[in-house]
Design a protein around this motif. Structure first.
Motif, mmCIF file in Angstrom:
data_model
loop_
_atom_site.group_PDB
_atom_site.id
_atom_site.type_symbol
_atom_site.label_atom_id
_atom_site.label_comp_id
_atom_site.label_asym_id
_atom_site.label_seq_id
_atom_site.Cartn_x
_atom_site.Cartn_y
_atom_site.Cartn_z
ATOM 1 N N ALA A 38 0.669 -1.156 -0.099
ATOM 2 C CA ALA A 38 -0.021 0.058 -0.094
ATOM 3 C C ALA A 38 0.933 1.382 0.015
ATOM 4 O O ALA A 38 1.990 1.281 0.581
ATOM 5 C CB ALA A 38 -0.994 0.081 1.177
ATOM 6 N N ASN A 39 0.114 2.353 -0.625
ATOM 7 C CA ASN A 39 0.690 3.668 -0.326
ATOM 8 C C ASN A 39 -0.076 4.699 -0.087
ATOM 9 O O ASN A 39 -1.488 4.251 -0.212
ATOM 10 C CB ASN A 39 1.377 4.321 -1.839
ATOM 11 N N PRO A 40 0.337 5.847 0.720
ATOM 12 C CA PRO A 40 -0.754 6.503 1.280
ATOM 13 C C PRO A 40 -1.854 7.119 0.335
ATOM 14 O O PRO A 40 -3.271 7.054 0.938
ATOM 15 C CB PRO A 40 -0.110 7.818 2.015
ATOM 16 N N ALA A 64 3.678 6.174 7.165
ATOM 17 C CA ALA A 64 3.091 7.156 6.058
ATOM 18 C C ALA A 64 1.555 6.692 5.937
ATOM 19 O O ALA A 64 0.501 7.485 5.737
ATOM 20 C CB ALA A 64 3.843 7.214 5.014
ATOM 21 N N ASN A 65 1.382 5.258 5.747
ATOM 22 C CA ASN A 65 0.165 4.764 5.417
ATOM 23 C C ASN A 65 -1.027 4.858 6.797
ATOM 24 O O ASN A 65 -2.120 5.263 6.500
ATOM 25 C CB ASN A 65 0.160 3.213 5.059
ATOM 26 N N LEU A 119 -5.287 7.788 9.414
ATOM 27 C CA LEU A 119 -5.736 8.805 10.318
ATOM 28 C C LEU A 119 -6.357 9.837 9.763
ATOM 29 O O LEU A 119 -7.601 10.387 10.167
ATOM 30 C CB LEU A 119 -4.559 9.198 11.410
ATOM 31 N N GLU A 120 -5.958 10.499 8.612
ATOM 32 C CA GLU A 120 -6.384 11.716 7.890
ATOM 33 C C GLU A 120 -7.746 11.381 7.197
ATOM 34 O O GLU A 120 -8.523 12.098 6.842
ATOM 35 C CB GLU A 120 -5.546 12.230 6.971
ATOM 36 N N ASN A 126 4.615 -6.431 10.612
ATOM 37 C CA ASN A 126 3.590 -5.197 10.873
ATOM 38 C C ASN A 126 4.308 -3.918 11.278
ATOM 39 O O ASN A 126 5.589 -4.085 11.700
ATOM 40 C CB ASN A 126 2.563 -5.656 12.176
ATOM 41 N N ILE A 127 3.444 -2.865 11.220
ATOM 42 C CA ILE A 127 4.035 -1.620 11.633
ATOM 43 C C ILE A 127 4.245 -1.744 13.230
ATOM 44 O O ILE A 127 3.708 -2.670 13.832
ATOM 45 C CB ILE A 127 3.153 -0.511 11.291
#
Ligand code: ZN
Length: 319
Positions: A189-191, A224-225, A230-231, A256-257
């Protein structure tokens, strides 16, 4: 088990499931208990403690029922378990899991390789589980999440069409799950992609039916993701302590993060997690002790907290 209003973001620890299933070593039951208890004591409110898969497939998680029963005794802790099928769901409910999550791989090739089931077969399983839950007495019904794995791309199929993910989210809801989650199982994934897919799925199932994402840090885009999520108004983020598990294809990358880095970011931004970052950092000792030689990841644990760090917002009071 949704976040209560004294926190802004629910950090859902998945290390005892996702982390442990990715490594060869088997963590003793006593260490799992100590880990879960210590994270709960640090303020972590939700932990995915294991998976109800056959012990011969994942011996690392063979004691999941016992872990669930133990975790249930910790006040205020929401206990999650992954279930691959109806039988697993029955066992998870019997053990007392507050919430169960069933993974549905957006890539059908991955689904067949992983669960040995087509999409139709998984959806049928979801329908049976939802029916079983409806038949339980009101106080005994666990939450039920349908988790769309490989939602951002698949190691076998490559790109996964967004309309496929949206369609599966719809089918999961129709089959009776309470909500859906999106998993970046492969770290693709990317943001921008994440924000787009969250919007598309929410337009299909409703804003309040997609509140969590599960991120991996395979290509370094994990935080970043997380920020992009959150946004978009996502309020639950999965992570694992020490990024346990790593990635066999990306040396140096966590699985995982990393919970410690995620909590540091959120805390420093002034977002309330209910977690005491210093206590959380200390829990790592339990992992290091119980899994000698296993790589643990994370920048915050290595670098330490910034000089003069005051939990609950960094820079807010400065200057
Ligand atoms: Zn995962």
């Amino acid at each position: 088990m949704q976040e209560s209003n004294d926190i802004d973001v629910l950090v859902s620890e998945v290390g005892p499931r996702d982390g442990l299933q990715s490594i060869k070593a088997i963590m003793p039951l006593a260490a799992k208990k100590a880990w879960i208890a210590a994270e709960a004591a640090a303020g972590v409110r939700e932990i995915e403690v294991g998976s109800f898969v056959p012990a011969k497939l994942l011996p690392q998680l063979a004691d999941t029922a016992e872990v669930v029963r133990y975790a249930r005794t910790i006040p205020g802790l929401a206990v999650l378990a992954l279930v691959p099928n109806f039988k697993g769901a029955e066992h998870a409910i019997e053990a007392g899991a507050h919430k169960i999550a069933l993974p549905l791989s957006a890539s059908e090739t991955h689904s067949k390789a992983n669960l040995r089931k087509t999409h139709d077969e998984v959806i049928e399983e979801v329908r049976r589980i939802a029916g079983h839950i409806r038949g339980l007495p009101a106080g005994k019904r666990p939450g039920f999440e349908g988790n769309i794995s490989t939602a951002f791309g698949c190691t076998l199929e490559g790109p996964v069409p967004e309309r496929k993910v949206v369609e599966l989210a719809r089918r999961l809801m129709d089959a009776g799950v309470d909500d859906v989650g999106l998993s970046d199982t492969t770290g693709y994934a990317n943001p921008a992609q994440l924000r787009r897919l969250v919007k598309l799925v929410r337009a299909e199932v409703g804003q309040d039916r997609l509140t969590s994402v599960h991120l991996h840090n395979t290509r370094g885009l994990g935080l970043a993701n997380a920020l992009a999520a959150l946004e978009e108004g996502i309020t639950t983020l999965d992570s694992s302590l020490g990024g346990l598990g790593g990635c066999p294809y990306a040396p140096g990358a966590s699985g995982n993060i990393v919970t410690e880095d995620l909590v540091f970011m959120l805390d420093a931004m002034g977002l309330r997690t209910g977690i005491d970052i210093e206590k959380l950092l200390a829990v790592r000792q339990i992992l290091a002790g119980a899994l000698p030689g296993e790589a643990l990841y994370g920048f915050t644990p290595d670098a330490g907290l910034p000089r003069g760090y005051a939990p609950g917002g960094w820079g807010v009071r400065a200057g």
